[in-house]
Enzyme design. Structure first.
Site, PDB file in Angstrom:
ATOM      1  N   ASP A  34      -7.482   5.594  -9.714  1.00 39.39           N
ATOM      2  CA  ASP A  34      -8.098   4.264  -9.802  1.00 39.39           C
ATOM      3  C   ASP A  34      -9.611   4.300  -9.641  1.00 39.39           C
ATOM      4  O   ASP A  34     -10.253   3.269  -9.449  1.00 39.39           O
ATOM      5  CB  ASP A  34      -7.492   3.324  -8.751  1.00 39.39           C
ATOM      6  N   GLU A  78       0.807  -1.220   0.000  1.00 35.91           N
ATOM      7  CA  GLU A  78       0.000   0.000   0.000  1.00 35.91           C
ATOM      8  C   GLU A  78       0.843   1.274   0.000  1.00 35.91           C
ATOM      9  O   GLU A  78       0.462   2.283  -0.592  1.00 35.91           O
ATOM     10  CB  GLU A  78      -0.926   0.012   1.223  1.00 35.91           C
ATOM     11  N   THR A  99      -6.821   8.381  -1.847  1.00 34.33           N
ATOM     12  CA  THR A  99      -6.403   7.224  -1.063  1.00 34.33           C
ATOM     13  C   THR A  99      -5.443   7.737  -0.002  1.00 34.33           C
ATOM     14  O   THR A  99      -4.516   8.486  -0.308  1.00 34.33           O
ATOM     15  CB  THR A  99      -5.705   6.178  -1.949  1.00 34.33           C
TER      16      THR A  99
END
Length: 416
Positions: free
Chosen positions: A222, A204, A227
């Site tokens: 994405d 990640e 994120t």
């Protein structure tokens, strides 16, 4: 007593996999020069039924004593420390009534990565005298993967033979893992939990230092919006909204509270509407707050770690399988994890259903790969193929260090 015939199939690392060829055929083997390597050696097991049935009872070579595993479903193992890397060419197993239908005899230099010297799915108990094996290692393990009886597994005697001290192979230079019951701990315990967080962070955040990623935030393009944080909470998937809501409950006057309305608006999309231009700076400012750091960790555990490990435990999976479920939950959500599991179960039974754990995990990782390739942003499956599959190929079901893996071209290792 029966002597089991076999044929060998070469594996990497110089150890051969030996497969049963039913029906059993007697094999002439000159064992006169063999030295008994296992007598009185330190032995540990993944579990014991009680203090009356310890792992050491399988190597005392006396009648009336035996090792018995705990009653929990799934894979169990008995591990013997031979003291130094040894050539092993014969292993004699004496099963009690609770024998393994499917099991592997494995060898390892470090107690983490294992290679099969013998495997079968048609065990029928009694005495298995496995000769003409080809392998070496400091540690010998009987990995029982499928029960014949509901009560677990029990071995009255395990005897390993080889040429002895003159045949010791050179040490690899890797420090052996400690042969302690902690090796069998679930993912929720101590160092295993930390290992799980480091493995996820390598994928990640491209670092093992997950505690340094509270302030991470970017749009990866994405379709999930921003994120951020230690497991990639997303503005478009609801978990970031849940996190900031909880943070604001704990500390109403915080840098992110003013963005709650915008987070509700963009949930389910990749939009930044109402978040730009100040949200990124606000997130990074909040990341210095211990209250927000604790909120991130609690959200990770509540939304991903705890439900994933609970499901894996119910399926009879050891630490590697528990981690595979957790990593899938982080990327796909718990509902996505359950969908992947459903496809895997169509191919292989879980250990709690009586299936072989290694075979089931292979099916699960296949289903995970398929799911990842459906999304262009996640089509790189290295976090599965050059990490989790590496541990599975080495039968490292307990995620015992040392661990070495690659994610997105970068190499990582945990040595402890």
């Amino acid at each position: 007593m029966r002597t089991v015939s076999r044929r060998s199939m070469a594996l990497g690392g110089g150890i051969a996999a030996i497969l049963c060829v039913p029906p059993a055929i007697s094999v002439a083997a000159n064992a006169s020069a063999d030295v008994l390597l296992s007598l009185g050696r330190p032995a540990v097991a993944s579990s014991t039924l009680s203090v009356a049935w310890p792992a050491t009872a399988a190597v005392d070579h006396t009648t009336g004593t035996r090792w018995a595993s705990g009653a929990a479903v799934g894979t169990q193992w008995l591990r013997i420390d031979l003291g130094a890397a040894q050539v092993v060419n014969r292993v004699r197993l004496q099963w009690a009534g609770a024998y393994a239908k499917g099991y592997r005899v494995q060898l390892s230099d470090d107690g983490a990565t294992w290679a099969d010297a013998y495997r079968t799915t048609t065990g029928n108990g009694g005495v298995d005298d496995l000769r003409a094996l080809q392998g070496h290692g400091r540690y010998l393990r009987v990995l029982a993967t499928q029960r014949a009886q509901p009560s677990g597994y029990s071995l009255g005697d395990v005897r390993a033979y080889g040429p002895g001290p003159a045949s010791k192979v050179p040490e690899s230079g890797t420090a052996p893992s400690a042969a302690t019951p902690a090796a069998a701990a679930p993912l929720t315990v101590g160092v295993k939990r930390e290992t799980a967080f480091q493995l996820v962070s390598s994928a990640e955040n491209s670092t093992l230092n997950w505690r340094g990623e509270f302030d991470y935030i970017e749009d990866l393009g994405d379709g999930r919006g921003y994120t951020a944080g230690i497991v990639g909470f997303c503005s478009g998937t609801g978990d970031m909204l849940d996190l900031v809501t909880d943070y604001t409950r704990r500390k109403p006057a915080n840098a992110l509270a003013r963005y709650l309305t915008a987070l509700r608006t963009v949930d389910g999309s990749d939009s930044h509407r109402g978040l730009d231009p100040g949200f990124v700076a606000a997130w990074r400012a909040a990341a210095a707050d211990p209250v927000f750091q604790k909120a991130q960790q609690d959200a990770r555990d509540r939304m991903y770690f705890t439900p994933a490990v609970r499901l894996a435990t119910a399926d009879g999976l050891r630490a590697l399988g528990q981690f595979a479920y957790y990593d899938a939950a982080v990327m796909h959500g718990v509902n996505g994890l359950r969908a992947i599991r459903s496809r895997a179960v169509q191919a292989r039974k879980t250990p709690s259903q009586g299936g072989d754990e290694i075979a089931y995990l292979g099916a699960f990782l296949d289903a995970r790969d398929t799911e990842m390739r459906r999304e262009a942003a996640h089509s790189d499956t290295t976090r599965v193929d050059t990490a989790q599959r590496v541990f599975l190929r080495g039968s490292n079901l307990d995620l015992v260090a040392p661990l070495t893996w690659h994610v997105y071209g970068d190499r990582y290792s945990i040595k402890r």
